[in-house]
Design an enzyme around this catalytic site. Structure first.
Site, short mmCIF file in Angstrom:
data_model
loop_
_atom_site.label_atom_id
_atom_site.label_comp_id
_atom_site.label_asym_id
_atom_site.label_seq_id
_atom_site.Cartn_x
_atom_site.Cartn_y
_atom_site.Cartn_z
N GLU A 1 6.53 -0.32 -8.11
CA GLU A 1 5.45 -0.98 -7.38
C GLU A 1 4.14 -0.81 -8.13
O GLU A 1 3.80 0.27 -8.59
CB GLU A 1 5.36 -0.35 -5.99
CG GLU A 1 4.28 -0.92 -5.09
CD GLU A 1 4.27 -0.28 -3.70
OE1 GLU A 1 3.65 -0.86 -2.80
OE2 GLU A 1 4.91 0.79 -3.54
N LYS B 1 4.23 -8.12 -0.70
CA LYS B 1 4.67 -7.09 0.24
C LYS B 1 4.29 -7.47 1.67
O LYS B 1 3.13 -7.75 1.97
CB LYS B 1 4.04 -5.76 -0.14
CG LYS B 1 4.55 -4.55 0.62
CD LYS B 1 3.89 -3.28 0.04
CE LYS B 1 4.41 -2.02 0.68
NZ LYS B 1 3.78 -0.80 0.07
N CYS C 1 8.89 -1.34 -1.59
CA CYS C 1 8.65 -0.03 -1.00
C CYS C 1 8.93 0.00 0.51
O CYS C 1 10.08 -0.06 0.93
CB CYS C 1 7.22 0.40 -1.31
SG CYS C 1 6.89 2.17 -1.06
#
Length: 273
Positions: free
Chosen positions: A43, A112, A146
């Protein structure tokens, strides 16, 4: 045919964008030498993650200088690259992952969707689209980042949409090692797909990253498991293994979707009365 993927847990010392990109370049060279056709990095690998207001300073459009540099690396090393960066779009900044193929073309971009605490919410807008997919090496691939993978709904949505290999760049920190060691293998098993979970390592501002990057088979077993330090390793993902696992572990086919509520639960409805 199997896909050989390289997973890069690094760089251990996140710095300026150029030093991060140099680390990605070195990893791409090692990946190509090891026979990998794609390199997966963590990330925000190009910019750093826990960098405070530098997020805004380093943010750029999806086709900006970071993309141009990664595309040049992909072309010179003859490998596809998955990398993370802060993406500007209008007035918003997103925590984004982009996939560049070996010819330097962008083939997928994901923002994200599930933001982790103030660390994310202070700097990023939530992405509007969950299901981003692309085809690579005979596998249907999907992207999450994540915290996204910690929600079973996100992974199941990918399985329902046909994802076979879920690629998850991450910035997992202590004391949340259980995500890497237990949650990710569970997600792979319950939704019957490959997951590559590629973490950062070392320390960055207030965070100590725990490493523990992994590649997990659809049966829930580790194909590869890293330690805490910077590391590059290659893994083979075989579509035939996916077919064998789904033939034995028939959870997807056996679900009673006719019984699952699609709206508010009965408890929620009664609470609202």
């Amino acid at each position: 045919m199997s896909v050989t993927a390289a997973l890069f847990q690094g760089p251990e010392h996140s710095g300026a964008v150029e030093s991060n990109l140099s680390a990605i370049d070195a990893a791409a060279a090692s990946a190509a030498e090891a026979g990998a056709s794609i390199l997966v990095t963590p990330e925000m690998s190009a910019s750093g993650y826990d960098i405070g207001d530098l997020v805004q300073e380093r943010a750029e459009p999806f086709d900006g200088p970071i993309f141009e540099r990664v595309a040049a690396i992909a072309r010179s090393r003859h490998v596809a690259i998955v990398y993370g960066y802060p993406e500007t779009s209008g007035a918003s900044v997103f925590n984004s992952v982009q996939v560049v193929d070996a010819s330097g073309l962008s083939i997928a971009r994901y923002r994200k969707t599930h933001l982790f605490g103030e660390l994310d919410r202070t700097h990023f807008a939530p992405g509007p689209e969950l299901l981003v997919q692309f085809d690579f090496g005979g596998l249907r691939c999907g992207l999450l980042t994540c915290y996204d993978v910690e929600f079973p709904e996100t992974v199941r949505a990918h399985a329902d949409a046909g994802t076979q290999w879920l690629i998850v760049p991450t910035g997992l920190m202590t004391p949340f090692e259980i995500i890497a060691t237990h949650v990710v293998p569970t997600r792979a098993y319950e939704s019957q797909l490959f997951i590559t979970y590629v973490n950062r390592c070392g320390t960055e501002a207030s965070l100590t990253y725990c490493g523990l990057s992994c590649a997990v088979a659809p049966g829930g077993s580790d194909i590869a498991r890293f330690g805490a330090d910077e590391q590059l390793a290659t893994v083979k993902l075989d579509p035939a293994e996916l077919a064998r696992s789904r033939a034995v572990n028939t959870h997807l086919a056996d679900r009673r979707t006719d019984l699952y509520p699609t709206g508010p639960s009965r408890v929620e409805q009664e609470t609202d009365r």
